[in-house]
Design a protein around this motif. Structure first.
Motif, PDB file in Angstrom:
ATOM      1  N   ARG A  91       8.887  -3.560  25.300  1.00  0.00           N
ATOM      2  CA  ARG A  91       9.849  -3.430  26.402  1.00  0.00           C
ATOM      3  C   ARG A  91      11.259  -3.164  25.876  1.00  0.00           C
ATOM      4  O   ARG A  91      12.239  -3.774  26.316  1.00  0.00           O
ATOM      5  N   ILE A  92      11.327  -2.225  24.938  1.00  0.00           N
ATOM      6  CA  ILE A  92      12.604  -1.800  24.371  1.00  0.00           C
ATOM      7  C   ILE A  92      12.870  -0.370  24.840  1.00  0.00           C
ATOM      8  O   ILE A  92      12.064   0.532  24.589  1.00  0.00           O
ATOM      9  N   ASP A  93      13.992  -0.167  25.496  1.00  0.00           N
ATOM     10  CA  ASP A  93      14.313   1.162  26.017  1.00  0.00           C
ATOM     11  C   ASP A  93      14.860   2.087  24.933  1.00  0.00           C
ATOM     12  O   ASP A  93      14.406   3.217  24.779  1.00  0.00           O
ATOM     13  N   ALA A  94      15.875   1.604  24.220  1.00  0.00           N
ATOM     14  CA  ALA A  94      16.511   2.432  23.194  1.00  0.00           C
ATOM     15  C   ALA A  94      16.877   1.544  22.014  1.00  0.00           C
ATOM     16  O   ALA A  94      17.166   0.353  22.183  1.00  0.00           O
ATOM     17  N   VAL A  95      16.918   2.126  20.819  1.00  0.00           N
ATOM     18  CA  VAL A  95      16.979   1.310  19.613  1.00  0.00           C
ATOM     19  C   VAL A  95      17.792   2.006  18.522  1.00  0.00           C
ATOM     20  O   VAL A  95      17.835   3.236  18.456  1.00  0.00           O
ATOM     21  N   HIS A  96      18.469   1.217  17.707  1.00  0.00           N
ATOM     22  CA  HIS A  96      19.041   1.723  16.457  1.00  0.00           C
ATOM     23  C   HIS A  96      17.877   1.897  15.478  1.00  0.00           C
ATOM     24  O   HIS A  96      17.058   0.984  15.326  1.00  0.00           O
ATOM     25  N   VAL A  97      17.809   3.027  14.813  1.00  0.00           N
ATOM     26  CA  VAL A  97      16.671   3.315  13.940  1.00  0.00           C
ATOM     27  C   VAL A  97      17.149   3.539  12.511  1.00  0.00           C
ATOM     28  O   VAL A  97      18.111   4.274  12.269  1.00  0.00           O
ATOM     29  N   VAL A  98      16.473   2.893  11.560  1.00  0.00           N
ATOM     30  CA  VAL A  98      16.696   3.120  10.134  1.00  0.00           C
ATOM     31  C   VAL A  98      15.366   3.545   9.522  1.00  0.00           C
ATOM     32  O   VAL A  98      14.351   2.866   9.694  1.00  0.00           O
ATOM     33  N   GLY A  99      15.363   4.673   8.813  1.00  0.00           N
ATOM     34  CA  GLY A  99      14.140   5.154   8.194  1.00  0.00           C
ATOM     35  C   GLY A  99      14.347   5.468   6.729  1.00  0.00           C
ATOM     36  O   GLY A  99      15.355   6.069   6.351  1.00  0.00           O
ATOM     37  N   SER A 100      13.397   5.049   5.905  1.00  0.00           N
ATOM     38  CA  SER A 100      13.449   5.311   4.464  1.00  0.00           C
ATOM     39  C   SER A 100      12.390   6.334   4.096  1.00  0.00           C
ATOM     40  O   SER A 100      11.220   6.184   4.485  1.00  0.00           O
ATOM     41  N   SER A 101      12.782   7.388   3.359  1.00  0.00           N
ATOM     42  CA  SER A 101      11.841   8.377   2.848  1.00  0.00           C
ATOM     43  C   SER A 101      11.036   8.999   3.987  1.00  0.00           C
ATOM     44  O   SER A 101      11.609   9.581   4.904  1.00  0.00           O
ATOM     45  N   MET A 102       9.698   8.868   3.984  1.00  0.00           N
ATOM     46  CA  MET A 102       8.905   9.394   5.094  1.00  0.00           C
ATOM     47  C   MET A 102       9.295   8.723   6.403  1.00  0.00           C
ATOM     48  O   MET A 102       9.209   9.325   7.480  1.00  0.00           O
ATOM     49  N   GLY A 103       9.750   7.473   6.324  1.00  0.00           N
ATOM     50  CA  GLY A 103      10.247   6.803   7.517  1.00  0.00           C
ATOM     51  C   GLY A 103      11.449   7.512   8.106  1.00  0.00           C
ATOM     52  O   GLY A 103      11.668   7.494   9.320  1.00  0.00           O
ATOM     53  N   GLY A 104      12.252   8.157   7.241  1.00  0.00           N
ATOM     54  CA  GLY A 104      13.363   8.962   7.722  1.00  0.00           C
ATOM     55  C   GLY A 104      12.892  10.210   8.444  1.00  0.00           C
ATOM     56  O   GLY A 104      13.513  10.670   9.412  1.00  0.00           O
ATOM     57  N   TYR A 105      11.799  10.781   7.968  1.00  0.00           N
ATOM     58  CA  TYR A 105      11.150  11.924   8.622  1.00  0.00           C
ATOM     59  C   TYR A 105      10.741  11.521  10.040  1.00  0.00           C
ATOM     60  O   TYR A 105      11.044  12.213  11.024  1.00  0.00           O
ATOM     61  N   ALA A 132      -7.565   7.024   0.934  1.00  0.00           N
ATOM     62  CA  ALA A 132      -6.836   6.885   2.191  1.00  0.00           C
ATOM     63  C   ALA A 132      -5.449   7.506   2.085  1.00  0.00           C
ATOM     64  O   ALA A 132      -5.005   8.237   2.981  1.00  0.00           O
ATOM     65  N   LEU A 133      -4.759   7.236   0.982  1.00  0.00           N
ATOM     66  CA  LEU A 133      -3.428   7.805   0.792  1.00  0.00           C
ATOM     67  C   LEU A 133      -3.472   9.325   0.706  1.00  0.00           C
ATOM     68  O   LEU A 133      -2.541  10.007   1.154  1.00  0.00           O
ATOM     69  N   ALA A 134      -4.539   9.860   0.131  1.00  0.00           N
ATOM     70  CA  ALA A 134      -4.666  11.320   0.038  1.00  0.00           C
ATOM     71  C   ALA A 134      -4.712  11.939   1.430  1.00  0.00           C
ATOM     72  O   ALA A 134      -4.079  12.975   1.691  1.00  0.00           O
ATOM     73  N   GLU A 135      -5.463  11.324   2.335  1.00  0.00           N
ATOM     74  CA  GLU A 135      -5.550  11.863   3.703  1.00  0.00           C
ATOM     75  C   GLU A 135      -4.225  11.710   4.439  1.00  0.00           C
ATOM     76  O   GLU A 135      -3.774  12.633   5.131  1.00  0.00           O
ATOM     77  N   ILE A 136      -3.602  10.552   4.300  1.00  0.00           N
ATOM     78  CA  ILE A 136      -2.310  10.343   4.966  1.00  0.00           C
ATOM     79  C   ILE A 136      -1.273  11.325   4.427  1.00  0.00           C
ATOM     80  O   ILE A 136      -0.500  11.927   5.189  1.00  0.00           O
ATOM     81  N   PHE A 137      -1.252  11.509   3.108  1.00  0.00           N
ATOM     82  CA  PHE A 137      -0.297  12.438   2.500  1.00  0.00           C
ATOM     83  C   PHE A 137      -0.520  13.858   3.009  1.00  0.00           C
ATOM     84  O   PHE A 137       0.437  14.582   3.313  1.00  0.00           O
ATOM     85  N   SER A 138      -1.774  14.255   3.113  1.00  0.00           N
ATOM     86  CA  SER A 138      -2.083  15.598   3.593  1.00  0.00           C
ATOM     87  C   SER A 138      -1.564  15.803   5.014  1.00  0.00           C
ATOM     88  O   SER A 138      -0.966  16.843   5.328  1.00  0.00           O
ATOM     89  N   ASP A 139      -1.762  14.803   5.872  1.00  0.00           N
ATOM     90  CA  ASP A 139      -1.312  14.917   7.259  1.00  0.00           C
ATOM     91  C   ASP A 139       0.209  14.941   7.358  1.00  0.00           C
ATOM     92  O   ASP A 139       0.786  15.754   8.091  1.00  0.00           O
ATOM     93  N   PHE A 140       0.862  14.040   6.622  1.00  0.00           N
ATOM     94  CA  PHE A 140       2.323  13.983   6.763  1.00  0.00           C
ATOM     95  C   PHE A 140       3.008  15.157   6.075  1.00  0.00           C
ATOM     96  O   PHE A 140       3.948  15.743   6.615  1.00  0.00           O
ATOM     97  N   SER A 141       2.514  15.566   4.917  1.00  0.00           N
ATOM     98  CA  SER A 141       3.156  16.678   4.212  1.00  0.00           C
ATOM     99  C   SER A 141       2.867  18.014   4.879  1.00  0.00           C
ATOM    100  O   SER A 141       3.596  18.988   4.679  1.00  0.00           O
ATOM    101  N   GLY A 142       1.802  18.068   5.696  1.00  0.00           N
ATOM    102  CA  GLY A 142       1.506  19.280   6.442  1.00  0.00           C
ATOM    103  C   GLY A 142       2.223  19.369   7.770  1.00  0.00           C
ATOM    104  O   GLY A 142       2.039  20.336   8.519  1.00  0.00           O
ATOM    105  N   SER A 143       3.042  18.375   8.090  1.00  0.00           N
ATOM    106  CA  SER A 143       3.790  18.379   9.349  1.00  0.00           C
ATOM    107  C   SER A 143       4.913  19.410   9.311  1.00  0.00           C
ATOM    108  O   SER A 143       5.414  19.756   8.234  1.00  0.00           O
ATOM    109  N   PRO A 144       5.339  19.902  10.478  1.00  0.00           N
ATOM    110  CA  PRO A 144       6.437  20.879  10.506  1.00  0.00           C
ATOM    111  C   PRO A 144       7.704  20.318   9.891  1.00  0.00           C
ATOM    112  O   PRO A 144       8.044  19.152  10.111  1.00  0.00           O
ATOM    113  N   ARG A 145       8.400  21.137   9.115  1.00  0.00           N
ATOM    114  CA  ARG A 145       9.677  20.719   8.555  1.00  0.00           C
ATOM    115  C   ARG A 145      10.722  20.620   9.670  1.00  0.00           C
ATOM    116  O   ARG A 145      10.617  21.251  10.715  1.00  0.00           O
ATOM    117  N   LEU A 146      11.752  19.821   9.405  1.00  0.00           N
ATOM    118  CA  LEU A 146      12.670  19.413  10.459  1.00  0.00           C
ATOM    119  C   LEU A 146      13.811  20.386  10.740  1.00  0.00           C
ATOM    120  O   LEU A 146      14.524  20.210  11.740  1.00  0.00           O
TER     121      LEU A 146
END
Length: 307
Positions: free
Chosen positions: A127-141, A224-238
């Motif tokens: 039940r949070i409408d809007a938030v301050h966000v901090v992201g590190s590395s892929m979290g920044g993505y 597991a990390l190989a699959e996650i890496f493939s999905d995240f690194s294949g995402s559209p660039r920002l």
């Protein structure tokens, strides 16, 4: 003599077998202590199709703060940073899908858009409408994707060594990946030591038993990390969406960052023209771990400037 030799062999096997497990027990104990110091509690949050493990703390009525870890890390990376904010912010720290205490599911979609959507569902569940966000590395993505595609849910954006844009030149990680030697996909302790040395320029002291446990965890999670890496690194660039980030934005970079080279900062500041770039000397990819007090001070200053 034979009995002594057999006993020595048994002792050696026992130490080899239990050593990483002792480290896992210590990790769990340390996490419990650090969570208590930071006034955080573990909270499981049900969203669509899965449950996310989170740490949460701080007054529910205070401004909310969402902390997003990077690839292969977990929510515990924020302990030292978070404890400086739970007095006056409602802090929410999730394990991203496939990470930490969240069960990995083959084919679950670990793209940046999917991870961002799960965080929207997390905010809804809390039940949070809007938030301050901090992201590190892929979290920044992920954080930038949120700010660009769900601007009504983001109050401000802080990016610590973010990835998600094309690099002006291949960095160490990219070159290794291109050579088929992804440093995140670890087969041996030696490879873990190489990876760990790339994460921080001034790492805090960590007991050997904990490093052994972490190395073993990476080895066991390799597929597991190989699959996650493939999905995240294949995402559209920002790049196409950076102009859509309209909230106050802080870019915080370690000058010795080997994972996300500071040279890429120019792409971020060009795309988010109002972004404030701050660099930290002698710091690598994880400023909130390497120089916690300095990172907290810089982020506090950023927040106070918005008041």
């Amino acid at each position: 003599m034979l009995v002594i030799a057999v006993l020595l062999v048994v002792a050696a096997v026992w130490v080899w077998w239990t050593y990483p497990r002792v480290g896992n027990l210590l990790f769990a104990l340390i996490a419990t202590v650090e969570a208590r110091r930071a006034r955080l509690k573990e909270v499981l949050v049900s969203i669509q199709r899965m449950t996310l493990a989170t740490y949460q703390g701080g007054p529910v009525s205070s401004p909310p703060l969402l902390l997003i870890h990077g690839f292969s890390a977990d929510k515990g990376v924020w302990f030292g940073f978070a404890r400086h904010f739970t007095a006056d912010y409602r802090v929410v720290i999730p394990d991203l899908a496939g990470h930490g205490k969240n069960r990995f599911e083959h084919g679950a979609d670990y793209s940046i858009a999917a991870q961002a959507q799960r965080l929207i569902e997390l905010l809804d569940a809390c039940r949070i409408d809007a938030v301050h966000v901090v992201g590190s590395s892929m979290g920044g993505y992920v954080a930038t994707w949120l700010a660009a595609h769900h601007p009504e849910r983001v109050v401000s954006l802080a990016l610590i060594g973010p990835v998600g844009v094309l690099l002006p030149q291949p960095n160490e990680v990219e070159e290794l990946v291109n050579q088929g030697d992804n440093p995140f996909l670890i087969h041996s302790r030696a490879q873990f030591d190489r990876f760990f040395s790339m994460t921080m320029a001034s790492a805090p002291w960590i007991p050997e038993v904990l490093l052994a446990a972490e190395a073993q965890a990476y080895i066991e999670r390799r597929d597991a990390l190989a699959e996650i890496f493939s999905d995240f690194s294949g995402s559209p660039r920002l790049e196409p969406w950076l102009k859509d980030v309209q909230v106050p934005t802080l870019l915080l970079w370690g000058r010795e960052d080997r994972m996300a080279p500071i040279a890429s900062a120019q792409t971020w500041t060009h795309g988010i023209a109002h972004a404030r770039l701050e660099c930290m000397d002698g710091v690598g990819h994880l400023p909130m771990v390497e120089q916690t007090a300095q990172t907290v001070a810089r982020y506090r200053e950023f927040l106070n400037a918005q008041a």
